[in-house]
Motif scaffolding. Structure first.
Motif, PDB file in Angstrom:
ATOM      1  N   ILE A 197      20.762  -2.760  51.633  1.00 43.08           N
ATOM      2  CA  ILE A 197      21.167  -2.281  52.961  1.00 43.08           C
ATOM      3  C   ILE A 197      22.618  -1.839  52.875  1.00 43.08           C
ATOM      4  O   ILE A 197      23.525  -2.657  52.648  1.00 43.08           O
ATOM      5  CB  ILE A 197      21.008  -3.396  54.022  1.00 43.08           C
ATOM      6  CG1 ILE A 197      19.544  -3.835  54.130  1.00 43.08           C
ATOM      7  CG2 ILE A 197      21.543  -2.923  55.379  1.00 43.08           C
ATOM      8  CD1 ILE A 197      19.302  -5.035  55.049  1.00 43.08           C
ATOM      9  N   PRO A 199      25.089   1.823  54.309  1.00 48.05           N
ATOM     10  CA  PRO A 199      25.058   3.204  54.789  1.00 48.05           C
ATOM     11  C   PRO A 199      25.328   4.216  53.663  1.00 48.05           C
ATOM     12  O   PRO A 199      24.958   5.381  53.771  1.00 48.05           O
ATOM     13  CB  PRO A 199      26.166   3.256  55.847  1.00 48.05           C
ATOM     14  CG  PRO A 199      26.920   1.977  55.752  1.00 48.05           C
ATOM     15  CD  PRO A 199      26.111   1.008  54.965  1.00 48.05           C
ATOM     16  N   ILE A 212      17.665   0.844  52.271  1.00 51.09           N
ATOM     17  CA  ILE A 212      17.669   0.998  53.728  1.00 51.09           C
ATOM     18  C   ILE A 212      19.062   1.528  54.069  1.00 51.09           C
ATOM     19  O   ILE A 212      20.040   0.782  54.041  1.00 51.09           O
ATOM     20  CB  ILE A 212      17.397  -0.357  54.424  1.00 51.09           C
ATOM     21  CG1 ILE A 212      16.040  -0.912  53.988  1.00 51.09           C
ATOM     22  CG2 ILE A 212      17.500  -0.221  55.942  1.00 51.09           C
ATOM     23  CD1 ILE A 212      15.757  -2.352  54.443  1.00 51.09           C
ATOM     24  N   GLN A 213      19.128   2.833  54.319  1.00 52.32           N
ATOM     25  CA  GLN A 213      20.451   3.455  54.437  1.00 52.32           C
ATOM     26  C   GLN A 213      20.997   3.316  55.863  1.00 52.32           C
ATOM     27  O   GLN A 213      21.065   4.277  56.629  1.00 52.32           O
ATOM     28  CB  GLN A 213      20.374   4.928  54.012  1.00 52.32           C
ATOM     29  CG  GLN A 213      21.737   5.521  53.754  1.00 52.32           C
ATOM     30  CD  GLN A 213      21.701   6.615  52.718  1.00 52.32           C
ATOM     31  OE1 GLN A 213      20.635   7.102  52.347  1.00 52.32           O
ATOM     32  NE2 GLN A 213      22.859   7.021  52.235  1.00 52.32           N
ATOM     33  N   LYS A 214      21.399   2.086  56.182  1.00 51.04           N
ATOM     34  CA  LYS A 214      21.867   1.759  57.530  1.00 51.04           C
ATOM     35  C   LYS A 214      22.960   0.710  57.429  1.00 51.04           C
ATOM     36  O   LYS A 214      23.150   0.099  56.375  1.00 51.04           O
ATOM     37  CB  LYS A 214      20.710   1.164  58.346  1.00 51.04           C
ATOM     38  CG  LYS A 214      19.618   2.160  58.649  1.00 51.04           C
ATOM     39  CD  LYS A 214      18.566   1.587  59.557  1.00 51.04           C
ATOM     40  CE  LYS A 214      17.617   2.722  59.978  1.00 51.04           C
ATOM     41  NZ  LYS A 214      16.391   2.242  60.539  1.00 51.04           N
ATOM     42  N   GLY A 215      23.640   0.472  58.549  1.00 46.86           N
ATOM     43  CA  GLY A 215      24.589  -0.627  58.616  1.00 46.86           C
ATOM     44  C   GLY A 215      23.856  -1.967  58.648  1.00 46.86           C
ATOM     45  O   GLY A 215      22.625  -2.011  58.804  1.00 46.86           O
ATOM     46  N   GLU A 218      21.423  -2.941  61.960  1.00 45.19           N
ATOM     47  CA  GLU A 218      20.177  -2.172  61.994  1.00 45.19           C
ATOM     48  C   GLU A 218      19.356  -2.418  60.737  1.00 45.19           C
ATOM     49  O   GLU A 218      18.128  -2.485  60.764  1.00 45.19           O
ATOM     50  CB  GLU A 218      20.504  -0.673  62.113  1.00 45.19           C
ATOM     51  CG  GLU A 218      20.942  -0.250  63.510  1.00 45.19           C
ATOM     52  CD  GLU A 218      19.867  -0.562  64.543  1.00 45.19           C
ATOM     53  OE1 GLU A 218      18.718  -0.158  64.328  1.00 45.19           O
ATOM     54  OE2 GLU A 218      20.190  -1.240  65.536  1.00 45.19           O
ATOM     55  N   GLY A 219      20.061  -2.537  59.621  1.00 44.57           N
ATOM     56  CA  GLY A 219      19.390  -2.702  58.325  1.00 44.57           C
ATOM     57  C   GLY A 219      18.618  -4.012  58.239  1.00 44.57           C
ATOM     58  O   GLY A 219      17.491  -4.050  57.739  1.00 44.57           O
ATOM     59  N   GLU A 222      15.453  -3.749  60.174  1.00 46.49           N
ATOM     60  CA  GLU A 222      14.410  -3.018  59.437  1.00 46.49           C
ATOM     61  C   GLU A 222      13.823  -3.880  58.313  1.00 46.49           C
ATOM     62  O   GLU A 222      12.611  -3.876  58.081  1.00 46.49           O
ATOM     63  CB  GLU A 222      14.986  -1.702  58.872  1.00 46.49           C
ATOM     64  CG  GLU A 222      13.921  -0.865  58.208  1.00 46.49           C
ATOM     65  CD  GLU A 222      14.351   0.568  57.971  1.00 46.49           C
ATOM     66  OE1 GLU A 222      15.156   1.105  58.767  1.00 46.49           O
ATOM     67  OE2 GLU A 222      13.871   1.154  56.967  1.00 46.49           O
TER      68      GLU A 222
END
Ligand code: APR
Length: 228
Positions: A197, A199, A212-215, A218-219, A222
């Motif tokens: 995880i 960004p 999981i290309q998120k902060g 949010e990550g 997910e």
């Protein structure tokens, strides 16, 4: 039996709590030279500068709160045997309720004797500053209980053992630049699903990683969905 979910976290885990990362643009190492504030030599040369650097970090931490990512990992203890191995010196995982946390790089809210490594003290958040002249019970100067560059990482052996037992592995918010922490991925057995995880893209030597290309907040949400 619950599956063992092992999570390696770094500065990005706490970014959404307002804690600065190190190597992003505007990160701490841009403003403060690592050699000056995070090495034994730097402490020897200018202890006051180093104590002040960590005093500032402590004030930043006291104002901070865990984010949804920290809370999400704590909640996952309902379904998994979650072990967190963190490079972070903050205590936000514990504040969020995680019960199994290994700090590879020490803890900001603790002080250690410079003359006897076994003397470690909790720092009172009401009096968070360490100063020159603050002594341990044996009369040695106190220093932050932090692993500086060039120092041994005593918790790495325990961390390697846990990584080797992982059924699921996740990496959150670390650029994987600093060893031995980054090398823990090599202790994860072949075939174990690995999630990342962050960004940004993070380079590792493992090719079967689910990014999981998120902060972190949010990550983690997910990740929970994916593991359901
Ligand atoms: N959510 C998740 N990840 C994030 C977020 C966010 N909101 N914001 C930034 N990141 C990611 C960045 O993309 C980067 O990959 O967090 C990572 C931070 O990397 P570093 O600043 O290098 O921090 P870290 O990997 O923890 O550093 C390791 O180096 O300086 C030493 O001892 C210090 O423990 C630290 C070690």
């Amino acid at each position: 039996m619950q599956k063992k979910l092992v999570v390696l976290t770094g500065a990005g885990m706490s970014a959404e709590s307002g804690i600065a990362t190190f190597r992003d643009s505007g990160g701490l190492w841009e403003q403060y030279p690592v050699e000056q504030v995070a090495t034994p030599e730097g402490f020897e040369m200018n202890p006051e500068l180093v104590l002040n650097f960590y005093n500032m970090r402590r004030h930043e931490l006291i104002k901070a709160k865990p984010n949804a990512g920290h809370y999400g990992l704590a909640e996952m203890e309902k379904d998994f045997d979650v072990h967190i191995i963190t490079q972070n010196i903050d205590n936000l995982h514990e504040q969020a309720g995680s019960t199994k946390v290994i700090h590879l790089h020490g803890e900001l809210m603790q002080a250690r004797s410079t003359g006897d490594d076994s003397l470690i003290y909790d720092i009172d958040p009401a009096h968070p500053d360490l100063h020159l002249g603050d002594m341990c019970e044996k009369g040695f100067q106190l220093r932050p209980h932090i692993v500086w560059f060039g120092e041994a990482v005593p918790m790495i052996y325990e961390a390697e053992k846990i990584c080797n037992q992982a059924d699921i592995f996740a990496i959150i918010g670390t650029s994987m630049n600093v060893y031995p922490a980054a090398g823990l991925l090599n202790d994860v057995r072949k075939g174990v699903p690995v999630y990342l995880i962050d960004p940004k893209d993070v380079h590792t030597n493992r090719y079967d990683i689910h990014h999981i290309q998120k902060g972190a907040s949010e990550g983690v949400k997910e990740l929970k969905e994916l593991l359901k």
